[in-house]
Motif scaffolding. Structure first.
Motif, PDB file in Angstrom:
ATOM      1  N   LYS A  83       0.723  -1.216   0.083  1.00 20.75           N
ATOM      2  CA  LYS A  83      -0.014   0.054  -0.092  1.00 20.75           C
ATOM      3  C   LYS A  83       0.948   1.352   0.008  1.00 20.75           C
ATOM      4  N   LYS A  84       2.002   1.208   0.310  1.00 25.18           N
ATOM      5  CA  LYS A  84       3.046   2.424   0.452  1.00 25.18           C
ATOM      6  C   LYS A  84       3.374   2.575  -1.089  1.00 25.18           C
ATOM      7  N   GLN A  85       3.441   1.449  -2.042  1.00 17.74           N
ATOM      8  CA  GLN A  85       3.561   1.744  -3.465  1.00 17.74           C
ATOM      9  C   GLN A  85       2.702   2.001  -4.417  1.00 17.74           C
ATOM     10  N   ALA A  86       1.340   1.265  -4.080  1.00 19.19           N
ATOM     11  CA  ALA A  86       0.101   1.077  -4.946  1.00 19.19           C
ATOM     12  C   ALA A  86      -0.765   2.266  -4.511  1.00 19.19           C
ATOM     13  N   PRO A  87      -1.585   2.957  -5.586  1.00 21.66           N
ATOM     14  CA  PRO A  87      -2.404   3.707  -5.184  1.00 21.66           C
ATOM     15  C   PRO A  87      -3.745   3.101  -4.827  1.00 21.66           C
ATOM     16  N   PRO A  88      -4.505   3.916  -3.767  1.00 25.28           N
ATOM     17  CA  PRO A  88      -5.539   3.634  -2.956  1.00 25.28           C
ATOM     18  C   PRO A  88      -6.584   2.808  -3.968  1.00 25.28           C
ATOM     19  N   GLU A  89      -6.648   3.337  -5.274  1.00 17.04           N
ATOM     20  CA  GLU A  89      -7.986   2.422  -6.142  1.00 17.04           C
ATOM     21  C   GLU A  89      -7.687   1.083  -6.321  1.00 17.04           C
ATOM     22  N   VAL A  90      -6.422   0.646  -6.131  1.00 18.88           N
ATOM     23  CA  VAL A  90      -6.047  -0.627  -6.691  1.00 18.88           C
ATOM     24  C   VAL A  90      -6.104  -1.821  -5.232  1.00 18.88           C
ATOM     25  N   TRP A  91      -6.157  -1.209  -4.115  1.00 15.21           N
ATOM     26  CA  TRP A  91      -6.201  -2.021  -2.979  1.00 15.21           C
ATOM     27  C   TRP A  91      -7.176  -3.114  -3.225  1.00 15.21           C
ATOM     28  N   ASN A  92      -8.402  -2.842  -3.533  1.00 16.18           N
ATOM     29  CA  ASN A  92      -9.298  -3.812  -3.331  1.00 16.18           C
ATOM     30  C   ASN A  92      -9.780  -4.625  -4.591  1.00 16.18           C
ATOM     31  N   THR A  93      -8.633  -4.554  -5.515  1.00 15.18           N
ATOM     32  CA  THR A  93      -8.794  -5.419  -6.808  1.00 15.18           C
ATOM     33  C   THR A  93      -8.195  -6.839  -6.417  1.00 15.18           C
ATOM     34  N   PRO A  94      -8.795  -7.693  -7.337  1.00 15.70           N
ATOM     35  CA  PRO A  94      -8.453  -9.091  -7.286  1.00 15.70           C
ATOM     36  C   PRO A  94      -7.024  -9.360  -7.454  1.00 15.70           C
ATOM     37  N   THR A  95      -6.409  -8.578  -8.448  1.00 12.94           N
ATOM     38  CA  THR A  95      -4.847  -8.784  -8.539  1.00 12.94           C
ATOM     39  C   THR A  95      -4.285  -8.208  -7.334  1.00 12.94           C
ATOM     40  N   PHE A  96      -4.289  -7.234  -6.561  1.00 10.44           N
ATOM     41  CA  PHE A  96      -3.728  -6.815  -5.532  1.00 10.44           C
ATOM     42  C   PHE A  96      -3.739  -7.925  -4.432  1.00 10.44           C
ATOM     43  N   THR A  97      -4.908  -8.310  -4.264  1.00  4.97           N
ATOM     44  CA  THR A  97      -5.210  -9.472  -3.200  1.00  4.97           C
ATOM     45  C   THR A  97      -4.463 -10.388  -3.579  1.00  4.97           C
ATOM     46  N   LYS A  98      -4.395 -11.068  -4.747  1.00  4.04           N
ATOM     47  CA  LYS A  98      -3.668 -12.045  -4.972  1.00  4.04           C
ATOM     48  C   LYS A  98      -2.337 -12.069  -4.998  1.00  4.04           C
ATOM     49  N   VAL A  99      -1.877 -10.947  -5.272  1.00  4.73           N
ATOM     50  CA  VAL A  99      -0.319 -10.904  -5.199  1.00  4.73           C
ATOM     51  C   VAL A  99       0.138 -11.128  -3.669  1.00  4.73           C
ATOM     52  N   ASN A 100      -0.743 -10.237  -2.841  1.00  4.63           N
ATOM     53  CA  ASN A 100      -0.150 -10.283  -1.268  1.00  4.63           C
ATOM     54  C   ASN A 100      -0.558 -11.608  -0.861  1.00  4.63           C
TER      55      ASN A 100
END
Length: 203
Positions: free
Chosen positions: A111-128
């Motif tokens: 979340k320090k690197q990614a914009p807030p609009e991607v925090w709830n996307t499936p890709t963001f969740t999968k990567v983490n």
């Protein structure tokens, strides 16, 4: 996500693992605690929050330092003998526990690197989830290596040094590569879906 950010979160645990021994674990715990403090302070000053790794490290190493100060040598002997194993188990539980709770610890750094609009996307969740599982697996492997040395008489150089270091290096490499790979896959999937949904019209 910067792989260095995640790696830094593990530095206190790595410091403790490298330095700790039958006669040095108390100093290793103090060094790891100070390292955790240095890493956590900037985040705390900026956002009044710290990562679960930093919180766990501060608590765990503070407890070890206090125990070293208040308990006698005989009582501390089991901790001295298994300090590295205990630390590997604790950090593995923290990492995999955050995954099981649905709050992968790598999200703090992502979340320090990614914009807030991607925090709830499936890709963001999968990567983490993938990266948290990866690092949890690394420390499970480290714990198994400690068990192999302590209880099975395995080669110390191989299982206390070579295997853990190789595992950490591989995890760092994957941490740097996988987020962009997953993002490319997601973009390709969206492109294929759009092409299927909007086929070209005949001339």
């Amino acid at each position: 996500m910067q792989k260095a950010a995640i790696f830094l979160g593990f530095v206190p645990w790595i410091v403790f693992s490298v330095v700790a021994g039958p006669s040095t674990w108390m100093w290793a715990a103090l060094a790891a605690f100070l390292c955790s403090l240095v890493l956590a302070l900037p985040d705390w000053r900026r956002s009044r929050s710290i990562s679960i790794l930093d919180a766990a490290a501060l608590l765990f190493f503070a407890v070890l330092v206090v125990l070293a100060l208040v308990l006698d040598r005989a009582t501390l002997q089991p901790i001295e003998d298994r300090a590295q194993l205990i630390s590997s188990i604790v950090i593995a539980i923290v990492a995999l526990g955050s995954l099981a709770a649905g709050r992968p610890f790598t999200e703090f750094y992502a979340k320090k690197q990614a914009p807030p609009e991607v925090w709830n996307t499936p890709t963001f969740t999968k990567v983490n989830r993938v990266l948290t599982g990866l690092w949890g697996g690394v420390f499970v492997l480290n714990a198994l290596c400690d068990v192999a040395v302590a209880y099975l008489g395995a080669n110390t150089d191989v299982f206390n040094w070579v295997v853990p270091i190789v595992a950490i290096v591989v995890a760092v490499k994957i941490t740097g590569w996988y987020p962009e790979h997953a993002a490319q896959q997601a973009r390709a999937g969206r492109g294929a879906h759009e092409a299927h949904a909007n086929p070209a019209q005949p001339a």
